[in-house]
Design a protein around this motif. Structure first.
Motif, PDB file in Angstrom:
ATOM      1  N   TYR A  97      33.033  39.936  32.049  1.00  0.00           N
ATOM      2  CA  TYR A  97      33.735  40.815  32.982  1.00  0.00           C
ATOM      3  C   TYR A  97      32.984  40.903  34.305  1.00  0.00           C
ATOM      4  O   TYR A  97      33.579  40.837  35.384  1.00  0.00           O
ATOM      5  CB  TYR A  97      33.909  42.199  32.353  1.00  0.00           C
ATOM      6  CG  TYR A  97      34.182  43.298  33.333  1.00  0.00           C
ATOM      7  CD1 TYR A  97      35.444  43.458  33.892  1.00  0.00           C
ATOM      8  CD2 TYR A  97      33.174  44.174  33.721  1.00  0.00           C
ATOM      9  CE1 TYR A  97      35.693  44.452  34.812  1.00  0.00           C
ATOM     10  CE2 TYR A  97      33.414  45.164  34.636  1.00  0.00           C
ATOM     11  CZ  TYR A  97      34.666  45.302  35.170  1.00  0.00           C
ATOM     12  OH  TYR A  97      34.908  46.281  36.078  1.00  0.00           O
ATOM     13  N   VAL A  98      31.648  41.033  34.208  1.00  0.00           N
ATOM     14  CA  VAL A  98      30.837  41.165  35.427  1.00  0.00           C
ATOM     15  C   VAL A  98      30.973  39.899  36.279  1.00  0.00           C
ATOM     16  O   VAL A  98      31.098  39.975  37.507  1.00  0.00           O
ATOM     17  CB  VAL A  98      29.367  41.459  35.066  1.00  0.00           C
ATOM     18  CG1 VAL A  98      28.465  41.285  36.273  1.00  0.00           C
ATOM     19  CG2 VAL A  98      29.227  42.859  34.551  1.00  0.00           C
ATOM     20  N   ILE A  99      30.981  38.709  35.633  1.00  0.00           N
ATOM     21  CA  ILE A  99      31.125  37.472  36.408  1.00  0.00           C
ATOM     22  C   ILE A  99      32.515  37.405  37.029  1.00  0.00           C
ATOM     23  O   ILE A  99      32.668  37.154  38.221  1.00  0.00           O
ATOM     24  CB  ILE A  99      30.879  36.243  35.512  1.00  0.00           C
ATOM     25  CG1 ILE A  99      29.433  36.199  35.040  1.00  0.00           C
ATOM     26  CG2 ILE A  99      31.196  34.957  36.276  1.00  0.00           C
ATOM     27  CD1 ILE A  99      29.123  35.057  34.111  1.00  0.00           C
ATOM     28  N   ALA A 100      33.545  37.647  36.216  1.00  0.00           N
ATOM     29  CA  ALA A 100      34.917  37.424  36.686  1.00  0.00           C
ATOM     30  C   ALA A 100      35.367  38.493  37.662  1.00  0.00           C
ATOM     31  O   ALA A 100      36.213  38.244  38.511  1.00  0.00           O
ATOM     32  CB  ALA A 100      35.862  37.373  35.488  1.00  0.00           C
ATOM     33  N   HIS A 101      34.814  39.705  37.548  1.00  0.00           N
ATOM     34  CA  HIS A 101      35.270  40.797  38.395  1.00  0.00           C
ATOM     35  C   HIS A 101      34.340  41.034  39.569  1.00  0.00           C
ATOM     36  O   HIS A 101      34.388  42.075  40.215  1.00  0.00           O
ATOM     37  CB  HIS A 101      35.395  42.078  37.556  1.00  0.00           C
ATOM     38  CG  HIS A 101      36.486  42.983  38.014  1.00  0.00           C
ATOM     39  ND1 HIS A 101      36.226  44.130  38.716  1.00  0.00           N
ATOM     40  CD2 HIS A 101      37.819  42.907  37.916  1.00  0.00           C
ATOM     41  CE1 HIS A 101      37.369  44.725  39.000  1.00  0.00           C
ATOM     42  NE2 HIS A 101      38.345  44.006  38.533  1.00  0.00           N
ATOM     43  N   GLY A 102      33.475  40.050  39.865  1.00  0.00           N
ATOM     44  CA  GLY A 102      32.537  40.228  40.961  1.00  0.00           C
ATOM     45  C   GLY A 102      33.183  40.338  42.324  1.00  0.00           C
ATOM     46  O   GLY A 102      32.559  40.771  43.276  1.00  0.00           O
ATOM     47  N   HIS A 103      34.469  39.946  42.432  1.00  0.00           N
ATOM     48  CA  HIS A 103      35.146  40.048  43.724  1.00  0.00           C
ATOM     49  C   HIS A 103      35.499  41.488  44.064  1.00  0.00           C
ATOM     50  O   HIS A 103      35.603  41.844  45.218  1.00  0.00           O
ATOM     51  CB  HIS A 103      36.443  39.249  43.705  1.00  0.00           C
ATOM     52  CG  HIS A 103      36.221  37.773  43.787  1.00  0.00           C
ATOM     53  ND1 HIS A 103      35.254  37.144  43.071  1.00  0.00           N
ATOM     54  CD2 HIS A 103      36.848  36.818  44.493  1.00  0.00           C
ATOM     55  CE1 HIS A 103      35.292  35.855  43.340  1.00  0.00           C
ATOM     56  NE2 HIS A 103      36.248  35.631  44.201  1.00  0.00           N
ATOM     57  N   HIS A 104      35.736  42.308  43.032  1.00  0.00           N
ATOM     58  CA  HIS A 104      36.286  43.634  43.283  1.00  0.00           C
ATOM     59  C   HIS A 104      35.353  44.772  42.910  1.00  0.00           C
ATOM     60  O   HIS A 104      35.635  45.916  43.215  1.00  0.00           O
ATOM     61  CB  HIS A 104      37.598  43.805  42.515  1.00  0.00           C
ATOM     62  CG  HIS A 104      38.650  42.851  42.962  1.00  0.00           C
ATOM     63  ND1 HIS A 104      39.478  43.111  44.021  1.00  0.00           N
ATOM     64  CD2 HIS A 104      38.962  41.622  42.530  1.00  0.00           C
ATOM     65  CE1 HIS A 104      40.279  42.079  44.209  1.00  0.00           C
ATOM     66  NE2 HIS A 104      39.981  41.153  43.312  1.00  0.00           N
ATOM     67  N   SER A 105      34.273  44.465  42.202  1.00  0.00           N
ATOM     68  CA  SER A 105      33.353  45.526  41.794  1.00  0.00           C
ATOM     69  C   SER A 105      31.948  44.944  41.836  1.00  0.00           C
ATOM     70  O   SER A 105      31.791  43.737  41.925  1.00  0.00           O
ATOM     71  CB  SER A 105      33.691  46.008  40.384  1.00  0.00           C
ATOM     72  OG  SER A 105      33.541  44.946  39.479  1.00  0.00           O
ATOM     73  N   PRO A 106      30.914  45.784  41.767  1.00  0.00           N
ATOM     74  CA  PRO A 106      29.569  45.233  41.768  1.00  0.00           C
ATOM     75  C   PRO A 106      29.412  44.227  40.634  1.00  0.00           C
ATOM     76  O   PRO A 106      29.744  44.524  39.495  1.00  0.00           O
ATOM     77  CB  PRO A 106      28.677  46.459  41.538  1.00  0.00           C
ATOM     78  CG  PRO A 106      29.477  47.588  42.032  1.00  0.00           C
ATOM     79  CD  PRO A 106      30.898  47.253  41.750  1.00  0.00           C
ATOM     80  N   GLY A 107      28.942  43.056  40.966  1.00  0.00           N
ATOM     81  CA  GLY A 107      28.798  42.027  39.937  1.00  0.00           C
ATOM     82  C   GLY A 107      28.798  40.662  40.569  1.00  0.00           C
ATOM     83  O   GLY A 107      28.776  40.518  41.779  1.00  0.00           O
ATOM     84  N   GLY A 108      28.805  39.651  39.725  1.00  0.00           N
ATOM     85  CA  GLY A 108      28.795  38.288  40.214  1.00  0.00           C
ATOM     86  C   GLY A 108      28.046  37.391  39.257  1.00  0.00           C
ATOM     87  O   GLY A 108      27.713  37.795  38.144  1.00  0.00           O
ATOM     88  N   GLY A 109      27.779  36.185  39.705  1.00  0.00           N
ATOM     89  CA  GLY A 109      27.205  35.180  38.829  1.00  0.00           C
ATOM     90  C   GLY A 109      25.813  35.517  38.348  1.00  0.00           C
ATOM     91  O   GLY A 109      25.504  35.384  37.166  1.00  0.00           O
ATOM     92  N   PHE A 110      24.939  35.965  39.261  1.00  0.00           N
ATOM     93  CA  PHE A 110      23.555  36.234  38.869  1.00  0.00           C
ATOM     94  C   PHE A 110      23.498  37.348  37.826  1.00  0.00           C
ATOM     95  O   PHE A 110      22.857  37.203  36.786  1.00  0.00           O
ATOM     96  CB  PHE A 110      22.734  36.640  40.095  1.00  0.00           C
ATOM     97  CG  PHE A 110      22.401  35.502  40.997  1.00  0.00           C
ATOM     98  CD1 PHE A 110      21.539  34.510  40.598  1.00  0.00           C
ATOM     99  CD2 PHE A 110      22.962  35.413  42.262  1.00  0.00           C
ATOM    100  CE1 PHE A 110      21.225  33.456  41.429  1.00  0.00           C
ATOM    101  CE2 PHE A 110      22.665  34.363  43.093  1.00  0.00           C
ATOM    102  CZ  PHE A 110      21.795  33.382  42.681  1.00  0.00           C
ATOM    103  N   GLN A 111      24.202  38.457  38.121  1.00  0.00           N
ATOM    104  CA  GLN A 111      24.122  39.606  37.226  1.00  0.00           C
ATOM    105  C   GLN A 111      24.734  39.276  35.872  1.00  0.00           C
ATOM    106  O   GLN A 111      24.137  39.541  34.818  1.00  0.00           O
ATOM    107  CB  GLN A 111      24.862  40.801  37.834  1.00  0.00           C
ATOM    108  CG  GLN A 111      24.320  41.271  39.154  1.00  0.00           C
ATOM    109  CD  GLN A 111      24.971  40.593  40.338  1.00  0.00           C
ATOM    110  OE1 GLN A 111      25.290  39.413  40.278  1.00  0.00           O
ATOM    111  NE2 GLN A 111      25.170  41.313  41.408  1.00  0.00           N
ATOM    112  N   GLY A 112      25.930  38.695  35.899  1.00  0.00           N
ATOM    113  CA  GLY A 112      26.601  38.369  34.645  1.00  0.00           C
ATOM    114  C   GLY A 112      25.811  37.347  33.846  1.00  0.00           C
ATOM    115  O   GLY A 112      25.714  37.458  32.620  1.00  0.00           O
TER     116      GLY A 112
END
Lengths: 130, 276
Positions: free
Chosen positions: B153-168
């Protein structure tokens, strides 16, 4: 005079906290003889830098750098969102700190395998004997 | 030595403290750091890339080169640990421990002894072994899938909420490390071998660099995802948004694999037989 001092402390105390953390890390890297403690010092140092950058990006009465309600029309006020650039830089810095931590621990394991100790003095005396 | 160090540290610290007089106040909206580049990012990220999360847009689009080489750095770190630590010479252990699963009795089999061959009744255990608690095993079995789902979820939803590839990617890697801690290193390596994690790490970097190269081949500059519009069948702004997602997936893959790889090598000092 006293009031000025108090306002200054209230406005700048964040930097002081980072400087204290940074000096703890620097002290550990200089003085501690154990290699793992040196690595921990390096990590404390990196953490203080990360906190410093994040605090530089803060703005009063601004929110996280995600545009509210997505896809909105009209002009976006730059003062309504905190500065995203330090966040990006520190995101990559955290990754670098993990990478350096991994390589440093690997080197420490190699040193331990070679000399059977992680204390700098013992390693030095063993090197001198050769 | 100690006094010299304390003096140096105090001197540096007081110099830094003196310099903070010139620094902007905490939360000052007119701080120099917030005046030059960041207003552009805040006002145009949404228009340029259709990504509400400005951090993601800056990370993967405006500063795409930085992030690409960042991914290369962690790949290099994984590779460095591998070359520093990994040993393939297998030392013959003169004793092995096996646990009889139904009764919980541990057998110590000396060199030359007959090794029990029924894997459903006997499991090999480590020499510094603490009994795997039922509570720990059950809890990990419950929470590891949730952690992995949250990471996706964190990777896929990085566009709209805090998150992205590194965190996920880090969360995904942490779930495997939790598995390795709660069971043992061998069974984790059996699930996700070192070869797979190395291939995944290089695949992640390759996805990132390959996306950039594809932009180059489609007639634009390196990492300008707008050029992917004909391939993704969308407008050039949405193509940037999708390009960022592809790149973030590559980053997540690389980060996850490198975290697992680092853990395998460091926890077992490169031997991969007995972990923590």
């Amino acid at each position: 005079m006293m009031n000025d001092l108090i306002t200054m402390i209230a406005a700048k105390y964040n930097y002081w906290a980072f400087i204290v953390l940074m000096m703890i890390g620097l002290y550990a890297m200089i003085v501690k003889k154990n290699l793992v403690k040196k690595i921990i010092g390096m990590n404390i140092f990196q953490t203080s830098i990360i906190l410093f950058y994040i605090s530089v990006g803060a703005k009063e009465s601004a929110t996280i750098p995600i545009i509210a309600h997505g896809h909105q029309e009209g002009v976006i006020q730059a003062t309504a969102y905190i500065n995203p650039l330090p966040h990006v830089l520190m995101l990559t810095a955290i990754v670098v700190s993990v990478a350096t931590l991994g390589v440093a621990l690997a080197l420490a394991i190699r040193v331990y395998n070679q000399y059977r100790t992680l204390e700098e003095d013992d390693i030095q005396s063993q090197i001198n004997q050769i | 030595m100690k006094t010299v160090a304390i003096l140096t540290v105090c001197l540096c610290g007081s110099l830094f403290l003196f310099c903070t007089m010139e620094f902007p106040n905490w939360g000052d909206p007119a701080a120099p750091a917030s005046m030059h580049l960041s207003p552009y990012f805040i006002q145009n990220a949404e228009k340029d890339a259709a990504v509400p999360n400005i951090v993601t847009a800056v990370l993967a689009d405006y500063r795409g080169y930085d992030t690409m080489f960042e991914t290369a750095v962690i790949f290099a770190a994984g590779l460095a640990c591998f070359f520093l630590l990994r040993t393939f010479t297998r030392k013959r252990r003169n004793e092995r421990l096996f646990r009889h699963i139904p009764t919980g009795i541990v057998l110590n089999i000396k060199a030359g002894g007959k090794i029990p061959d029924d894997p459903s009744k006997f499991e090999r255990i480590d020499s510094h072994w603490t009994p795997n608690d039922l509570i720990i095993k059950t809890t990990c079995r419950l929470i590891i899938p949730s952690i992995q789902l949250f990471a996706l979820y964190v990777i896929a939803h990085g566009h709209h909420s805090p998150g992205g590839g590194f965190q996920g990617g880090v969360i995904l890697g942490a779930s495997f490390i939790l598995l390795a801690i709660s069971t043992d290193l061998r069974s984790t390596v059996r699930r996700l071998s070192e070869r797979t994690s190395a291939i995944m790490a290089s695949a992640g970097v390759l996805i990132y660099a390959g996306t950039g190269l594809l932009c180059l081949l489609l007639g634009s500059v390196f990492l300008d995802y707008g050029a992917l519009a004909p391939v993704l069948r969308s407008g050039s702004v949405m193509a940037r948004s999708h390009g960022i997602l592809i790149v973030e997936i590559g980053v997540g893959l690389a980060v996850m694999a490198v975290m697992i790889w680092l853990y395998y090598n460091i926890s077992s000092a490169g031997k991969h037989d007995e972990g923590l």
